[in-house]
Motif scaffolding. Structure first.
Motif, PDB file in Angstrom:
ATOM      1  N   THR A 136       5.763   3.120   1.134  1.00 16.55           N
ATOM      2  CA  THR A 136       5.056   1.889   0.776  1.00 16.55           C
ATOM      3  C   THR A 136       5.142   0.970   1.980  1.00 16.55           C
ATOM      4  O   THR A 136       6.208   0.822   2.585  1.00 16.55           O
ATOM      5  CB  THR A 136       5.674   1.213  -0.457  1.00 16.55           C
TER       6      THR A 136
ATOM      7  N   GLU B   3       0.862  -1.176   0.000  1.00 13.33           N
ATOM      8  CA  GLU B   3       0.000   0.000   0.000  1.00 13.33           C
ATOM      9  C   GLU B   3       0.896   1.223   0.000  1.00 13.33           C
ATOM     10  O   GLU B   3       1.851   1.287   0.771  1.00 13.33           O
ATOM     11  CB  GLU B   3      -0.880   0.010   1.248  1.00 13.33           C
TER      12      GLU B   3
ATOM     13  N   ARG C  59       6.422  -0.935  -4.244  1.00 15.33           N
ATOM     14  CA  ARG C  59       4.997  -0.984  -4.596  1.00 15.33           C
ATOM     15  C   ARG C  59       4.733  -1.911  -5.781  1.00 15.33           C
ATOM     16  O   ARG C  59       3.600  -2.290  -6.032  1.00 15.33           O
ATOM     17  CB  ARG C  59       4.458   0.407  -4.861  1.00 15.33           C
TER      18      ARG C  59
END
Length: 145
Positions: A27, A16, A64
């Motif tokens: 992240t 995320e 990510r």
């Protein structure tokens, strides 16, 4: 004194991304580690150890792109305890990440790449044949020919 910790685990929560109030990109994802050992002829497995991994800056941009069930090795500082909705959790700030290329090797696309175009993270269009089959270092985007 600086101590470095190295933890290997399987990504069990999708990365995320976000931005802090002061504009820093991060992240965050979760890895689960199981210790295995042989007890006579039986393979034993420890209870799962779950860590939240937090990456900043360029490392966050690369992290990510990671996917679920990928084995990663995280280099970072000592895991810090935190309250995870009433459950004790551990958070580790990553300084480096490595991907287990054995996980990536089973995803062969040989023969499916001819004539296709790939868009790099920088937005550059590249023929699929020039794109590496496996990227072990997340900082590496192109391989020299």
């Amino acid at each position: 004194m600086f101590a470095q910790f190295i933890v290997e685990g399987i990504i069990t929560r999708r990365p995320e991304t976000g931005v802090t109030r002061d504009g820093r990109e991060y992240t965050q994802f979760e890895i689960t580690h199981y210790r295995t050992w042989m007890d006579g002829n039986t393979t034993r497995k420890s209870p799962p150890q779950v860590l939240d991994i937090l990456c900043w800056g360029r490392l966050a941009q690369q992290a990510r792109k990671l996917s679920l069930r990928t084995t990663v090795t995280v280099h970072g500082n000592a895991p810090q305890p935190f309250d995870n909705n009433g459950v004790l959790g551990l958070k580790m700030f990553a300084r480096g990440l490595s991907v287990d290329v054995g996980d990536l090797g089973n995803r062969s696309t040989t023969g499916e790449r001819s004539g296709h175009l790939v868009t790099s993270p920088e937005g550059e269009q590249i023929t699929a044949e020039a794109w590496p089959e496996v990227v072990g270092n997340l900082e590496t985007v192109h391989r020299p020919r």
